[in-house]
Design a protein around this motif. Structure first.
Motif, PDB file in Angstrom:
ATOM      1  N   THR A 143       0.828  -1.209   0.000  1.00  0.00           N
ATOM      2  CA  THR A 143       0.000   0.000   0.000  1.00  0.00           C
ATOM      3  C   THR A 143       0.861   1.257   0.000  1.00  0.00           C
ATOM      4  N   CYS A 146       2.785   1.640  -3.434  1.00  0.00           N
ATOM      5  CA  CYS A 146       1.808   1.950  -4.478  1.00  0.00           C
ATOM      6  C   CYS A 146       1.284   3.371  -4.322  1.00  0.00           C
ATOM      7  N   GLU A 153      -5.737   1.975  -6.252  1.00  0.00           N
ATOM      8  CA  GLU A 153      -6.053   0.923  -5.276  1.00  0.00           C
ATOM      9  C   GLU A 153      -6.594  -0.336  -5.934  1.00  0.00           C
ATOM     10  N   ARG A 156      -3.803  -2.875  -7.012  1.00  0.00           N
ATOM     11  CA  ARG A 156      -2.705  -3.235  -6.115  1.00  0.00           C
ATOM     12  C   ARG A 156      -2.613  -4.731  -5.824  1.00  0.00           C
TER      13      ARG A 156
END
Length: 393
Positions: A143, A146, A153, A156
């Protein structure tokens, strides 16, 4: 000798193999990979530290493999990253991304890391069984990196799957397929950022290229892939290995739980004890090189093992027993020299926050299975758990 790094027992616990090899010779010839290619394996601490700064060792894989048919179909953006370059090319590329991983930059990220860790732990049962690899060790660094790169999102989870496939030991087709998938994805994302600029690190790299930093399209894609993959793989393993070490050693767990302010000071010993990188990335001799008492001819691959070096009893007495009082800041888990992991400050911050928040939220945390039942990833490069079942309470 036959390949000592390919048997299932090695992936489960490499340290007896490292100990046996080091006792025979801290630098020795082994046969690795398909067809048993001769390589030299470095398992001693002093020899490994010297190898990391040896000018006669190159990381330029393109030059080494030029004119050789490997039968592989690895995408160039994965095969020839910044990790596979030497100065001055390496110096130029590293300079473009270093500022994103300085201590100051990471300090500014800490609130976001803490918020992410809290949100992930909110999803775990308050008194039940959970897998900390799937629930925390993977999604936290994924997270964060990224977010830094501007990966949406919704993409991912797929990015993580491709990244995991890149380290599938003994499965070249799976690795090659993943390399094209992740390179294609980052190529498309770069193009999207050009049309819709934002404040992401990826856009900064695009801007640097446009500002005359001589970052061509292939280098841009390659850097993006490297940051995406390296930005979480090592930390995922670090978090899982560190939690396991604490759960297996009550004195360390008690200290971390009752003195959360000391967690950061324990991180280097946890890194030394079970390095998230077992074998460093590819190097080869450009001229005859002497490491320790071993002479290595020119044109030969050299495998440096931080995992083995960090367990060298000549450097660290009783190396198999983590000691919170030990000053382990000289460990080689992040490498050494010009190729030392530039993401080390971020990895340390993410792991420190993960451990502190985890133990605060679940003070009664303990393993849900015997340690012998845990399964480790089948990769020589990385040392990490497939899963870490725990009881939370």
């Amino acid at each position: 000798m036959s390949d000592p790094l390919s048997c299932p027992e090695f992936f489960q616990n490499p340290y007896p193999f490292y100990d046996e090899l080091r006792a025979a010779a801290p630098v020795q010839q082994v046969n690795t990979g398909p067809g048993g290619r001769p390589s030299y394996l470095v398992t001693g601490y002093a020899e490994a530290k010297a190898a990391f700064t040896e000018p006669g060792l190159s990381k330029n894989t393109a030059r080494f493999f030029a004119g050789r048919s490997s039968g592989r179909n690895l995408h160039p953006a994965v095969a020839h990253t910044m990790l596979a370059t030497d100065p001055p090319e390496h110096t130029r590329l590293r300079r473009l991304v270093t500022k994103a991983f300085t201590t100051g930059a990471v300090t500014r990220l800490r609130p976001y890391i803490e918020h992410t860790a809290d949100r992930l732990l909110d999803a775990l049962p308050k008194n039940g069984e959970a897998d900390l690899v799937a629930g925390l060790a993977i999604p936290l660094p994924v997270t964060v990196i990224c977010q830094m790169l501007g990966v949406p999102e919704a993409d991912r989870a797929q990015v993580r799957t491709w990244s995991n496939d890149l380290f599938a030991a003994g499965q070249p087709q799976r690795i090659d397929t993943a390399s094209h998938a992740v390179a294609g994805y980052m190529t498309d994302l770069i193009e999207a950022k050009r049309h819709a600029p934002d404040d992401s690190l990826l856009h900064d790299l695009i801007a640097a290229r446009q500002d005359g930093e001589q970052l061509d399209e292939d280098e841009l894609v390659s850097l993006a892939v490297l940051l995406l993959v390296a930005g979480h793989e090592t930390t995922t393993n670090f978090i899982g290995n560190a939690v396991l070490a604490l759960l297996q050693h009550p004195e360390l767990l008690d200290r971390a739980r009752t003195r959360p302010d000391q967690v950061s000071s324990m991180l280097h010993e946890l890194l030394r004890h079970d390095s998230p990188v077992g074998i460093a990335t590819f190097r080869y001799t450009t001229q005859p090189v002497t490491l320790g008492e071993t002479e290595i001819p020119a044109g030969v691959p050299v495998l440096i093992s931080p995992g083995a070096a960090n367990r060298d009893p000549a450097q660290y007495p009783t190396p198999g027993c983590p000691d919170a009082e030990r000053d382990a800041r000289g460990h080689l888990a992040f490498g050494h020299g010009i190729h030392r992991c530039l993401g080390a400050p971020l990895a340390l911050a993410e792991t420190e926050i993960a451990l502190r928040v985890l133990l605060t939220r679940f003070p009664g945390l303990h393993l849900a299975v015997a340690a012998e039942e845990l399964r480790w990833r089948r990769t020589r490069l990385m040392r990490g758990l497939e899963s870490l079942p725990v009881f939370t309470r």
